[in-house]
Design a protein around this motif. Structure first.
Motif, PDB file in Angstrom:
ATOM      1  N   GLY A   1      -7.517  -6.674   7.684  1.00 41.74           N
ATOM      2  CA  GLY A   1      -6.774  -7.610   8.519  1.00 41.74           C
ATOM      3  C   GLY A   1      -5.740  -8.413   7.748  1.00 41.74           C
ATOM      4  N   SER A   2      -5.776  -8.349   6.419  1.00 43.61           N
ATOM      5  CA  SER A   2      -4.800  -9.089   5.599  1.00 43.61           C
ATOM      6  C   SER A   2      -3.438  -8.408   5.622  1.00 43.61           C
ATOM      7  N   THR A   3      -2.402  -9.227   5.509  1.00 41.45           N
ATOM      8  CA  THR A   3      -1.050  -8.730   5.282  1.00 41.45           C
ATOM      9  C   THR A   3      -0.713  -9.077   3.845  1.00 41.45           C
ATOM     10  N   VAL A   4      -0.253  -8.071   3.096  1.00 37.55           N
ATOM     11  CA  VAL A   4      -0.078  -8.215   1.656  1.00 37.55           C
ATOM     12  C   VAL A   4       1.303  -7.717   1.238  1.00 37.55           C
ATOM     13  N   SER A   5       1.963  -8.473   0.364  1.00 38.53           N
ATOM     14  CA  SER A   5       3.183  -7.974  -0.268  1.00 38.53           C
ATOM     15  C   SER A   5       2.780  -7.356  -1.598  1.00 38.53           C
ATOM     16  N   VAL A   6       3.213  -6.101  -1.805  1.00 36.99           N
ATOM     17  CA  VAL A   6       2.807  -5.348  -2.985  1.00 36.99           C
ATOM     18  C   VAL A   6       4.051  -4.852  -3.714  1.00 36.99           C
ATOM     19  N   ARG A   7       4.084  -5.042  -5.053  1.00 39.32           N
ATOM     20  CA  ARG A   7       5.178  -4.525  -5.887  1.00 39.32           C
ATOM     21  C   ARG A   7       4.678  -3.260  -6.566  1.00 39.32           C
ATOM     22  N   PHE A   8       5.413  -2.173  -6.332  1.00 40.06           N
ATOM     23  CA  PHE A   8       5.033  -0.893  -6.911  1.00 40.06           C
ATOM     24  C   PHE A   8       5.706  -0.711  -8.267  1.00 40.06           C
ATOM     25  N   ALA A   9       5.306   0.295  -9.005  1.00 34.99           N
ATOM     26  CA  ALA A   9       5.801   0.532 -10.364  1.00 34.99           C
ATOM     27  C   ALA A   9       7.312   0.703 -10.421  1.00 34.99           C
ATOM     28  N   ASP A  10       7.929   1.202  -9.354  1.00 39.35           N
ATOM     29  CA  ASP A  10       9.388   1.386  -9.349  1.00 39.35           C
ATOM     30  C   ASP A  10      10.136   0.099  -9.017  1.00 39.35           C
ATOM     31  N   GLY A  11       9.406  -1.012  -8.837  1.00 41.75           N
ATOM     32  CA  GLY A  11      10.026  -2.306  -8.573  1.00 41.75           C
ATOM     33  C   GLY A  11      10.163  -2.641  -7.100  1.00 41.75           C
ATOM     34  N   THR A  12       9.934  -1.694  -6.208  1.00 42.77           N
ATOM     35  CA  THR A  12      10.044  -1.980  -4.780  1.00 42.77           C
ATOM     36  C   THR A  12       8.872  -2.843  -4.328  1.00 42.77           C
ATOM     37  N   VAL A  13       9.165  -3.716  -3.395  1.00 43.00           N
ATOM     38  CA  VAL A  13       8.136  -4.575  -2.822  1.00 43.00           C
ATOM     39  C   VAL A  13       8.024  -4.218  -1.343  1.00 43.00           C
ATOM     40  N   GLU A  14       6.804  -3.964  -0.911  1.00 46.85           N
ATOM     41  CA  GLU A  14       6.550  -3.649   0.497  1.00 46.85           C
ATOM     42  C   GLU A  14       5.481  -4.571   1.033  1.00 46.85           C
ATOM     43  N   ARG A  15       5.647  -4.925   2.281  1.00 47.80           N
ATOM     44  CA  ARG A  15       4.656  -5.738   2.983  1.00 47.80           C
ATOM     45  C   ARG A  15       3.805  -4.773   3.809  1.00 47.80           C
ATOM     46  N   VAL A  16       2.498  -4.776   3.572  1.00 51.42           N
ATOM     47  CA  VAL A  16       1.594  -3.871   4.269  1.00 51.42           C
ATOM     48  C   VAL A  16       0.446  -4.659   4.885  1.00 51.42           C
ATOM     49  N   GLU A  17      -0.133  -4.064   5.905  1.00 47.16           N
ATOM     50  CA  GLU A  17      -1.312  -4.651   6.532  1.00 47.16           C
ATOM     51  C   GLU A  17      -2.498  -3.756   6.206  1.00 47.16           C
ATOM     52  N   ILE A  18      -3.605  -4.377   5.824  1.00 45.29           N
ATOM     53  CA  ILE A  18      -4.818  -3.620   5.536  1.00 45.29           C
ATOM     54  C   ILE A  18      -5.586  -3.510   6.845  1.00 45.29           C
ATOM     55  N   GLY A  19      -5.764  -2.296   7.303  1.00 43.56           N
ATOM     56  CA  GLY A  19      -6.453  -2.069   8.573  1.00 43.56           C
ATOM     57  C   GLY A  19      -7.490  -0.991   8.431  1.00 43.56           C
ATOM     58  N   GLU A  20      -8.212  -0.772   9.508  1.00 45.22           N
ATOM     59  CA  GLU A  20      -9.201   0.298   9.467  1.00 45.22           C
ATOM     60  C   GLU A  20      -8.890   1.385  10.463  1.00 45.22           C
TER      61      GLU A  20
END
Length: 152
Positions: free
Chosen positions: A87-106
């Motif tokens: 249920g969390s929404t998370v901003s994640v920075r990947f190794a290539d420097g891009t940042v994406e906002r994702v939601e953790i769901g089931e």
């Protein structure tokens, strides 16, 4: 989930509720095709009847599991604000420097590119983490790292 009360996002709740509506309609349709088991018929009729009864049982099991999941989510309340969970929404920075906002769901939503399921490699790596944590996970191309930038 192993019987533990875990929160879910509003999006996941809506998806489960839609699934329940569809499953209940499918169950009603299958139940309407079942006949009195005492009636006579050939083996093909009996086999067909047995197959429909098994389908009805499968639908009942799935409806029960989804109903229980919704009850557990209600008991658990909203997701934690400072720890990544379902249920969390998370901003994640990947190794290539891009940042994406994702939601953790089931529940995977078709065409929803912002949803990461809790049982995916990235989802499992993110669960329980906080902003600033670096996570490692497997991809089809091999091991990868990402950093939790922020929650919410």
């Amino acid at each position: 989930m192993a019987g533990e009360a875990e929160p879910i996002s509003a999006k996941a709740r809506e998806a489960i509720e839609r699934d329940l509506v569809q499953l209940r309609a499918e169950r009603a349709a299958v139940a309407g095709t079942l006949h009195d088991t005492d009636s006579t018929g050939d083996r093909a009729d009996q086999a067909d009847e047995l197959q429909r009864a098994e389908e009805l049982s499968r639908l009942d099991d799935r409806i029960e599991a989804l109903t229980l999941r919704l009850k557990q989510a209600t008991i658990a309340g909203p997701p934690d604000a400072d720890v990544v969970g379902v249920g969390s929404t998370v901003s994640v920075r990947f190794a290539d420097g891009t940042v994406e906002r994702v939601e953790i769901g089931e529940v995977a939503e078709e065409l929803d590119r912002t949803l990461v399921t809790a049982d995916s490699p990235l989802g499992r790596a993110l669960l329980g983490r906080r902003a600033g944590d670096v996570v490692e996970y497997d991809t089809p191309q091999g091991p990868a790292e990402a950093t939790v930038v922020s929650l919410g």
